[in-house]
Write a protein that holds these residues in place. Structure first.
Motif, PDB file in Angstrom:
ATOM      1  N   VAL A 124      32.655  33.246 108.455  1.00 50.98           N
ATOM      2  CA  VAL A 124      31.200  33.371 108.626  1.00 50.98           C
ATOM      3  C   VAL A 124      30.751  34.758 108.188  1.00 50.98           C
ATOM      4  N   GLY A 125      31.481  35.779 108.655  1.00 49.59           N
ATOM      5  CA  GLY A 125      31.116  37.151 108.307  1.00 49.59           C
ATOM      6  C   GLY A 125      31.222  37.433 106.823  1.00 49.59           C
ATOM      7  N   ALA A 126      32.276  36.907 106.184  1.00 50.25           N
ATOM      8  CA  ALA A 126      32.439  37.111 104.743  1.00 50.25           C
ATOM      9  C   ALA A 126      31.296  36.462 103.984  1.00 50.25           C
ATOM     10  N   ALA A 127      30.943  35.238 104.360  1.00 49.94           N
ATOM     11  CA  ALA A 127      29.825  34.554 103.703  1.00 49.94           C
ATOM     12  C   ALA A 127      28.518  35.311 103.932  1.00 49.94           C
ATOM     13  N   MET A 174      19.508  36.273 102.991  1.00 48.00           N
ATOM     14  CA  MET A 174      20.666  35.842 103.779  1.00 48.00           C
ATOM     15  C   MET A 174      20.574  36.304 105.228  1.00 48.00           C
ATOM     16  N   VAL A 175      19.742  37.301 105.505  1.00 49.42           N
ATOM     17  CA  VAL A 175      19.579  37.728 106.893  1.00 49.42           C
ATOM     18  C   VAL A 175      19.047  36.585 107.747  1.00 49.42           C
ATOM     19  N   ALA A 176      18.304  35.653 107.125  1.00 52.30           N
ATOM     20  CA  ALA A 176      17.784  34.497 107.853  1.00 52.30           C
ATOM     21  C   ALA A 176      18.915  33.588 108.325  1.00 52.30           C
ATOM     22  N   PHE A 177      20.041  33.577 107.621  1.00 53.99           N
ATOM     23  CA  PHE A 177      21.190  32.794 108.067  1.00 53.99           C
ATOM     24  C   PHE A 177      21.680  33.317 109.419  1.00 53.99           C
ATOM     25  N   ALA A 178      21.833  34.629 109.512  1.00 53.81           N
ATOM     26  CA  ALA A 178      22.286  35.221 110.772  1.00 53.81           C
ATOM     27  C   ALA A 178      21.299  34.931 111.896  1.00 53.81           C
ATOM     28  N   ALA A 179      20.009  35.022 111.594  1.00 57.91           N
ATOM     29  CA  ALA A 179      18.991  34.749 112.611  1.00 57.91           C
ATOM     30  C   ALA A 179      19.049  33.293 113.062  1.00 57.91           C
ATOM     31  N   SER A 180      19.217  32.354 112.130  1.00 59.21           N
ATOM     32  CA  SER A 180      19.300  30.941 112.485  1.00 59.21           C
ATOM     33  C   SER A 180      20.522  30.658 113.338  1.00 59.21           C
ATOM     34  N   ALA A 191      32.130  38.347 113.282  1.00 56.64           N
ATOM     35  CA  ALA A 191      31.426  37.885 112.085  1.00 56.64           C
ATOM     36  C   ALA A 191      30.351  38.885 111.679  1.00 56.64           C
ATOM     37  N   ALA A 192      29.589  39.361 112.662  1.00 55.82           N
ATOM     38  CA  ALA A 192      28.515  40.318 112.362  1.00 55.82           C
ATOM     39  C   ALA A 192      29.081  41.609 111.790  1.00 55.82           C
ATOM     40  N   LEU A 193      30.184  42.098 112.358  1.00 50.09           N
ATOM     41  CA  LEU A 193      30.799  43.328 111.876  1.00 50.09           C
ATOM     42  C   LEU A 193      31.333  43.155 110.459  1.00 50.09           C
ATOM     43  N   THR A 194      31.971  42.018 110.196  1.00 42.34           N
ATOM     44  CA  THR A 194      32.503  41.751 108.863  1.00 42.34           C
ATOM     45  C   THR A 194      31.374  41.717 107.833  1.00 42.34           C
ATOM     46  N   GLY A 195      30.307  41.009 108.174  1.00 39.29           N
ATOM     47  CA  GLY A 195      29.172  40.947 107.270  1.00 39.29           C
ATOM     48  C   GLY A 195      28.574  42.317 107.003  1.00 39.29           C
ATOM     49  N   LEU A 223      30.843  44.419 104.640  1.00 36.29           N
ATOM     50  CA  LEU A 223      30.731  43.992 103.244  1.00 36.29           C
ATOM     51  C   LEU A 223      29.405  44.428 102.626  1.00 36.29           C
ATOM     52  N   PHE A 224      28.364  44.439 103.442  1.00 34.20           N
ATOM     53  CA  PHE A 224      27.038  44.803 102.963  1.00 34.20           C
ATOM     54  C   PHE A 224      26.844  46.317 102.911  1.00 34.20           C
ATOM     55  N   LEU A 225      27.686  47.056 103.611  1.00 35.01           N
ATOM     56  CA  LEU A 225      27.504  48.498 103.748  1.00 35.01           C
ATOM     57  C   LEU A 225      27.381  49.243 102.418  1.00 35.01           C
ATOM     58  N   PRO A 226      28.187  48.928 101.388  1.00 35.41           N
ATOM     59  CA  PRO A 226      28.019  49.671 100.121  1.00 35.41           C
ATOM     60  C   PRO A 226      26.612  49.572  99.543  1.00 35.41           C
ATOM     61  N   ASN A 227      25.985  48.397  99.648  1.00 42.17           N
ATOM     62  CA  ASN A 227      24.613  48.279  99.162  1.00 42.17           C
ATOM     63  C   ASN A 227      23.657  49.091 100.023  1.00 42.17           C
ATOM     64  N   LEU A 228      23.910  49.111 101.323  1.00 37.97           N
ATOM     65  CA  LEU A 228      23.077  49.916 102.215  1.00 37.97           C
ATOM     66  C   LEU A 228      23.186  51.393 101.855  1.00 37.97           C
TER      67      LEU A 228
END
Length: 508
Positions: A166-169, A180-186, A209-213, A216-221
């Motif tokens: 889940v986190g990787a996706a 994709m943030v809406a996926f986490a909210a749903s 899952a949240a930490l993994t996501g 992975l997103f951190l470089p863009n942040l």
């Protein structure tokens, strides 16, 4: 003799259903590739724009996360720097998304529904069109579907590997599109709303899952931190919420567009189910599918009411929405489902062959507003004219003030980075080229400006030692639409500050 009504329904195994779907997708993809080759399509402006991003793989770009550029870099490395090479990821990832939806629907309803849902998604009008185009929705829908499958498995098993999935996706989806943030909210809303599932919130899985996501997103942040949060600011700007609020006509247009993208019959059924028909909110698996459909549709619908929203902003609802509608109709109204699928296929085929259909009806020219390919016509002609002009002025660097004009010329001509630039005397950073290829600092350089502005010459006077019009070209977009571009040789760039004190800041 046994009545046909008493015969048992055909039992379809998961393996045979998957084999049938795979054959269907292979055939459909081969057909789409053949259509692309026969039409010899160029690139839409956004596609050419993303293609130039792929020349310099990074963790972020002006308006989007990096996944679409990474995909184009990979596909063009394999298939060449052609329109097919740029678009190739769409031809691969949409069928892959159908296969993931098969896996999701199989767990929720069984192989029969899974087979039809996979076919239904692949033949949505929006996917018919989307399969011919590369954009950020291509990877977004793939990772959203993968996230949904891992989420189901995590709820069933509670195993960490599924929560990691889940986190990787989630992380890879965020690197594709911030929607994709809406996926986490749903997912969070569903866990909170379903009482039997709330114990998951007291376990490590969802937080893993949240930490993994996030990781992975951190470089863009971090890329955004280093670039003044430019992607996030652009995303906020296109919402237009600072303008006048309440636009019921925009909401009507957005909802109407969903009937075109999802198909009129299937969208009509989805609307009925969202309204609560047949107690769908009180039972599974309809409830989990609605959890990944209704919140995003509501948010984008509200956005369209308050400002404006494009039809594809709600694209992820087509994933869970397809399974929901197919599952419900197969059990209750299979004939209506067959009609809906047939209508969608006819709409999709018309998108591919509308010119042939029009000619068969005696219509030789499609009106501009009804011609979805009008925006990609003529760029090769413009590029050829520009190339001829460059040969007469070999020392001049290519210059444009419109990002799509520059993107299309770069796709066709592919000059090295030092041989092109973006004209931006105002200094506003409102696109990728303004961020990366602004010509400030290239004092005394010579340029070949390509512009649609017939009066550009007078405005250019303060910035160059010499300016000279060297030609025009008119390209035909459709039956009644043409665009004329003007070519200027500009010698001796003085810098943006040459126009006066008000320009000096932009020139630094």
């Amino acid at each position: 003799m046994e009545s046909t009504l008493s015969r048992p329904a055909l039992v379809l195994s998961t393996r045979s259903a998957l084999a049938l779907l795979t054959l269907f997708l292979v055939g459909l993809t081969a057909y789409r590739l053949a259509v692309l080759l026969s039409l010899d399509l160029g690139l839409y402006g956004d596609e050419a724009y993303y293609f130039t991003w792929s020349w310099n793989p990074d963790w972020g770009y002006y308006s989007k996360p990096p996944m679409v550029a990474w995909l184009i870099a990979a596909t063009t490395a394999l298939a060449g720097n052609t329109a097919i090479g740029v678009k190739a990821a769409s031809l691969v990832l949409y069928p892959a998304t159908s296969l993931i939806l098969f896996a999701v629907a199989n767990r929720l309803y069984g192989p029969r529904t899974a087979l039809v849902a996979g076919m239904a998604f692949a033949t949505l009008p929006g996917i018919f069109f989307g399969s011919m185009v590369i954009n950020t929705d291509v990877p977004l829908l793939f990772f959203w579907a993968a996230g949904l499958w891992f989420f189901l498995r995590a709820l069933e098993s509670g195993r960490y590997r599924h929560w990691l999935g889940v986190g990787a996706a989630l992380g890879l989806g965020l690197l594709s599109k911030y929607t994709m943030v809406a996926f986490a909210a749903s997912a969070a809303l569903y866990l909170l709303a379903a009482r039997p599932l709330r114990p998951h919130l007291a376990r490590p899985g969802p937080y893993l899952a949240a930490l993994t996501g996030f990781l992975l997103f951190l470089p863009n942040l971090l890329w955004n931190v280093g670039n003044g949060f430019i992607s996030f600011l652009h995303t906020a700007e296109i919402s237009q919420l600072d303008e006048a609020l309440f636009h019921p006509d925009h909401l009507a247009a957005f909802l109407g567009a969903q009937f075109g993208v999802f198909g009129p019959v299937l969208m009509g059924v989805l609307a009925v189910l969202i309204a609560g028909r047949d107690g769908v909110y009180r039972r599974e698996p309809e409830r989990i599918l609605l959890a990944f459909t209704v919140p995003l549709l509501a948010v984008i619908g509200l956005q369209s009411l308050l400002a404006e929203a494009h039809a594809n902003w709600a694209a992820p609802i087509y994933l869970s929405g397809t399974i929901l509608v197919v599952g419900w109709l197969l059990q209750r109204r299979p004939r209506l489902l067959a009609v809906g699928l047939a209508v969608n296929v006819l709409l999709g085929l018309s998108l591919y062959h509308y010119q042939d259909i029009a000619r068969a009806m005696g219509v030789q020219e499609i009106p501009h507003r009804l011609d979805p390919r009008a925006r990609i016509r003529g760029w090769d002609q413009l590029a050829a004219a520009v190339d001829r002009t460059r040969q007469r002025h070999p020392g001049a660097r290519l210059l444009a003030a419109d990002r799509f004009v520059l993107a299309e010329l770069l796709f066709h001509l592919r000059p090295p980075p030092e041989r092109y630039g973006f004209w931006n005397p105002g200094g506003d950073i409102d696109n990728h080229y303004a961020l990366t290829t602004d010509i400030r600092g290239r004092w005394w350089a010579d340029f070949l400006l390509v512009t649609g502005d017939a009066g550009a010459g007078k405005a250019l006077a303060p910035y160059f030692e010499e300016r000279r019009a060297v030609g025009t070209v008119t390209i035909r977009r459709s039956a009644e639409e043409t665009d004329t571009y003007h070519f200027w040789i500009l010698r001796g760039f003085r810098g943006y500050g040459a126009a006066g004190p008000g320009r000096e800041k932009a020139d630094r």
